[in-house]
Motif scaffolding. Sequence first.
Motif, PDB file in Angstrom:
ATOM      1  N   LEU A  62       0.828  -1.205   0.000  1.00  0.00           N
ATOM      2  CA  LEU A  62       0.000   0.000   0.000  1.00  0.00           C
ATOM      3  C   LEU A  62       0.864   1.258   0.000  1.00  0.00           C
ATOM      4  O   LEU A  62       1.717   1.436   0.868  1.00  0.00           O
ATOM      5  CB  LEU A  62      -0.921  -0.009   1.219  1.00  0.00           C
ATOM      6  CG  LEU A  62      -1.942   1.121   1.345  1.00  0.00           C
ATOM      7  CD1 LEU A  62      -2.833   1.226   0.115  1.00  0.00           C
ATOM      8  CD2 LEU A  62      -2.788   0.934   2.603  1.00  0.00           C
ATOM      9  N   GLY A  63       0.629   2.138  -0.996  1.00  0.00           N
ATOM     10  CA  GLY A  63       1.520   3.279  -1.189  1.00  0.00           C
ATOM     11  C   GLY A  63       2.832   2.776  -1.762  1.00  0.00           C
ATOM     12  O   GLY A  63       3.916   3.154  -1.319  1.00  0.00           O
ATOM     13  N   GLN A 110       7.524   3.055   3.736  1.00  0.00           N
ATOM     14  CA  GLN A 110       7.872   4.452   3.477  1.00  0.00           C
ATOM     15  C   GLN A 110       6.639   5.258   3.059  1.00  0.00           C
ATOM     16  O   GLN A 110       6.738   6.201   2.281  1.00  0.00           O
ATOM     17  CB  GLN A 110       8.943   4.525   2.378  1.00  0.00           C
ATOM     18  CG  GLN A 110       9.990   5.607   2.559  1.00  0.00           C
ATOM     19  CD  GLN A 110      10.979   5.286   3.661  1.00  0.00           C
ATOM     20  OE1 GLN A 110      11.105   4.154   4.095  1.00  0.00           O
ATOM     21  NE2 GLN A 110      11.692   6.311   4.140  1.00  0.00           N
ATOM     22  N   ALA A 111       5.458   4.893   3.584  1.00  0.00           N
ATOM     23  CA  ALA A 111       4.239   5.480   3.033  1.00  0.00           C
ATOM     24  C   ALA A 111       3.166   5.840   4.053  1.00  0.00           C
ATOM     25  O   ALA A 111       2.382   6.754   3.806  1.00  0.00           O
ATOM     26  CB  ALA A 111       3.627   4.521   2.009  1.00  0.00           C
ATOM     27  N   PHE A 112       3.078   5.156   5.173  1.00  0.00           N
ATOM     28  CA  PHE A 112       1.891   5.299   6.022  1.00  0.00           C
ATOM     29  C   PHE A 112       1.678   6.731   6.509  1.00  0.00           C
ATOM     30  O   PHE A 112       0.538   7.171   6.710  1.00  0.00           O
ATOM     31  CB  PHE A 112       1.966   4.343   7.221  1.00  0.00           C
ATOM     32  CG  PHE A 112       0.719   4.356   8.066  1.00  0.00           C
ATOM     33  CD1 PHE A 112      -0.464   3.800   7.595  1.00  0.00           C
ATOM     34  CD2 PHE A 112       0.721   4.936   9.324  1.00  0.00           C
ATOM     35  CE1 PHE A 112      -1.629   3.815   8.363  1.00  0.00           C
ATOM     36  CE2 PHE A 112      -0.425   4.957  10.102  1.00  0.00           C
ATOM     37  CZ  PHE A 112      -1.603   4.394   9.620  1.00  0.00           C
ATOM     38  N   ASP A 168       4.088  21.725   5.303  1.00  0.00           N
ATOM     39  CA  ASP A 168       3.057  20.925   5.961  1.00  0.00           C
ATOM     40  C   ASP A 168       3.091  19.460   5.522  1.00  0.00           C
ATOM     41  O   ASP A 168       2.127  18.719   5.730  1.00  0.00           O
ATOM     42  CB  ASP A 168       1.667  21.517   5.689  1.00  0.00           C
ATOM     43  CG  ASP A 168       1.250  21.407   4.216  1.00  0.00           C
ATOM     44  OD1 ASP A 168       2.108  21.066   3.370  1.00  0.00           O
ATOM     45  OD2 ASP A 168       0.071  21.668   3.914  1.00  0.00           O
ATOM     46  N   THR A 169       4.207  19.033   4.935  1.00  0.00           N
ATOM     47  CA  THR A 169       4.302  17.660   4.449  1.00  0.00           C
ATOM     48  C   THR A 169       4.343  16.680   5.614  1.00  0.00           C
ATOM     49  O   THR A 169       5.151  16.845   6.531  1.00  0.00           O
ATOM     50  CB  THR A 169       5.566  17.482   3.594  1.00  0.00           C
ATOM     51  OG1 THR A 169       5.544  18.417   2.523  1.00  0.00           O
ATOM     52  CG2 THR A 169       5.650  16.072   3.034  1.00  0.00           C
ATOM     53  N   PRO A 170       3.526  15.622   5.603  1.00  0.00           N
ATOM     54  CA  PRO A 170       3.602  14.605   6.653  1.00  0.00           C
ATOM     55  C   PRO A 170       4.958  13.903   6.616  1.00  0.00           C
ATOM     56  O   PRO A 170       5.451  13.571   5.539  1.00  0.00           O
ATOM     57  CB  PRO A 170       2.471  13.633   6.297  1.00  0.00           C
ATOM     58  CG  PRO A 170       1.567  14.393   5.382  1.00  0.00           C
ATOM     59  CD  PRO A 170       2.439  15.348   4.637  1.00  0.00           C
ATOM     60  N   ARG A 171       5.540  13.674   7.788  1.00  0.00           N
ATOM     61  CA  ARG A 171       6.839  12.998   7.872  1.00  0.00           C
ATOM     62  C   ARG A 171       6.800  11.951   8.977  1.00  0.00           C
ATOM     63  O   ARG A 171       6.127  12.131   9.996  1.00  0.00           O
ATOM     64  CB  ARG A 171       7.966  13.995   8.206  1.00  0.00           C
ATOM     65  CG  ARG A 171       8.042  15.241   7.339  1.00  0.00           C
ATOM     66  CD  ARG A 171       8.617  14.995   5.971  1.00  0.00           C
ATOM     67  NE  ARG A 171       9.939  14.404   5.953  1.00  0.00           N
ATOM     68  CZ  ARG A 171      11.093  15.058   6.208  1.00  0.00           C
ATOM     69  NH1 ARG A 171      11.068  16.348   6.524  1.00  0.00           N
ATOM     70  NH2 ARG A 171      12.247  14.425   6.150  1.00  0.00           N
ATOM     71  N   TYR A 172       7.573  10.901   8.824  1.00  0.00           N
ATOM     72  CA  TYR A 172       7.644   9.865   9.866  1.00  0.00           C
ATOM     73  C   TYR A 172       8.172  10.438  11.173  1.00  0.00           C
ATOM     74  O   TYR A 172       7.634  10.175  12.249  1.00  0.00           O
ATOM     75  CB  TYR A 172       8.537   8.707   9.412  1.00  0.00           C
ATOM     76  CG  TYR A 172       8.907   7.778  10.556  1.00  0.00           C
ATOM     77  CD1 TYR A 172       8.043   6.766  10.939  1.00  0.00           C
ATOM     78  CD2 TYR A 172      10.103   7.947  11.270  1.00  0.00           C
ATOM     79  CE1 TYR A 172       8.352   5.930  12.005  1.00  0.00           C
ATOM     80  CE2 TYR A 172      10.416   7.118  12.327  1.00  0.00           C
ATOM     81  CZ  TYR A 172       9.545   6.116  12.697  1.00  0.00           C
ATOM     82  OH  TYR A 172       9.844   5.297  13.763  1.00  0.00           O
ATOM     83  N   TYR A 173       9.261  11.222  11.083  1.00  0.00           N
ATOM     84  CA  TYR A 173       9.995  11.597  12.286  1.00  0.00           C
ATOM     85  C   TYR A 173       9.186  12.462  13.249  1.00  0.00           C
ATOM     86  O   TYR A 173       9.485  12.514  14.439  1.00  0.00           O
ATOM     87  CB  TYR A 173      11.313  12.283  11.909  1.00  0.00           C
ATOM     88  CG  TYR A 173      11.198  13.766  11.632  1.00  0.00           C
ATOM     89  CD1 TYR A 173      11.376  14.697  12.651  1.00  0.00           C
ATOM     90  CD2 TYR A 173      10.929  14.242  10.348  1.00  0.00           C
ATOM     91  CE1 TYR A 173      11.281  16.057  12.396  1.00  0.00           C
ATOM     92  CE2 TYR A 173      10.828  15.587  10.098  1.00  0.00           C
ATOM     93  CZ  TYR A 173      11.007  16.498  11.125  1.00  0.00           C
ATOM     94  OH  TYR A 173      10.895  17.845  10.872  1.00  0.00           O
ATOM     95  N   THR A 174       8.143  13.129  12.759  1.00  0.00           N
ATOM     96  CA  THR A 174       7.334  13.961  13.654  1.00  0.00           C
ATOM     97  C   THR A 174       6.490  13.127  14.609  1.00  0.00           C
ATOM     98  O   THR A 174       6.041  13.631  15.649  1.00  0.00           O
ATOM     99  CB  THR A 174       6.381  14.864  12.855  1.00  0.00           C
ATOM    100  OG1 THR A 174       5.380  14.049  12.207  1.00  0.00           O
ATOM    101  CG2 THR A 174       7.140  15.665  11.795  1.00  0.00           C
TER     102      THR A 174
END
Length: 257
Positions: A50-51, A112-114, A163-169
């Motif tokens: 997915l993604g 690398q997508a969720f 405003d990009t979603p990122r894993y690290y946040t």
Amino acid sequence: MKDQVHHSAAAGYKTAAETYVKGRPEYPPAVTDWLTATLDLDGHKTVIDLGAGTGKFTGRLVATGAQVIAVEPVAQMLEKLSANWPDVLAVSAMATDLPLPDESVDAVVCAQAFHWFASTEALDEIARVLKPGGKLGLIWNLRDTRVGWVPKLDAIVNAREGDTPRYYTGAWRKVFPHPAFGPLQAEHFHHGHTGSPEDVIFNRVRSTSFIAALPDAERARIDEQLRALIASDPELRGRDVMTVPYETAAFVAVKGG
């Protein structure tokens, strides 16, 4: 991204599909064991990638013997995936609207997508297509910031994220716990991305969605900053081949677990 592709992904990945292939690291060998031992993938199972992007992770799923269904909403990425993996069923769809029957797959993996579609609606839809006891796998490759120069590289990139979603946040974690799934269980692996500076640093940064979406002049300025970073650090300066250290974070949650 909930019911539409986030503007950073829509704009950036439309033009950066080839750079994504060149610049993104592979996943460590331990991930193969994780897919078979933790997600129980084998020749009798069906899994959704997915993604799926350009198919960077698809080969790992294919290697388990499972039937793979790749789902990706960005046409340019899906085209690359289909060229790389012509025998994989590739579907253009969103995480919130999967064109599959109820309880029809054994696992869903988001590599690398969720973070792009982390929402209750997406988890509801993933739970719908998973069989009882089915598994949701979330996996990310991350630069290892314990190495001295890596935080400097991250700072160049993160300054443009908007405003990009990122894993690290960690914002993606807010959708858990979810009533359909048991608790997230995590494993971490370490590896390196070895190659030319052009690929492992420049193309890796250029493949970042919000970097790829920038105007040419701004992307050229980022290249200048990367060259300055390499010139200033003795671990990087003058090297034709270098290794960027990575940590891979892998999570699993069981439907009804």
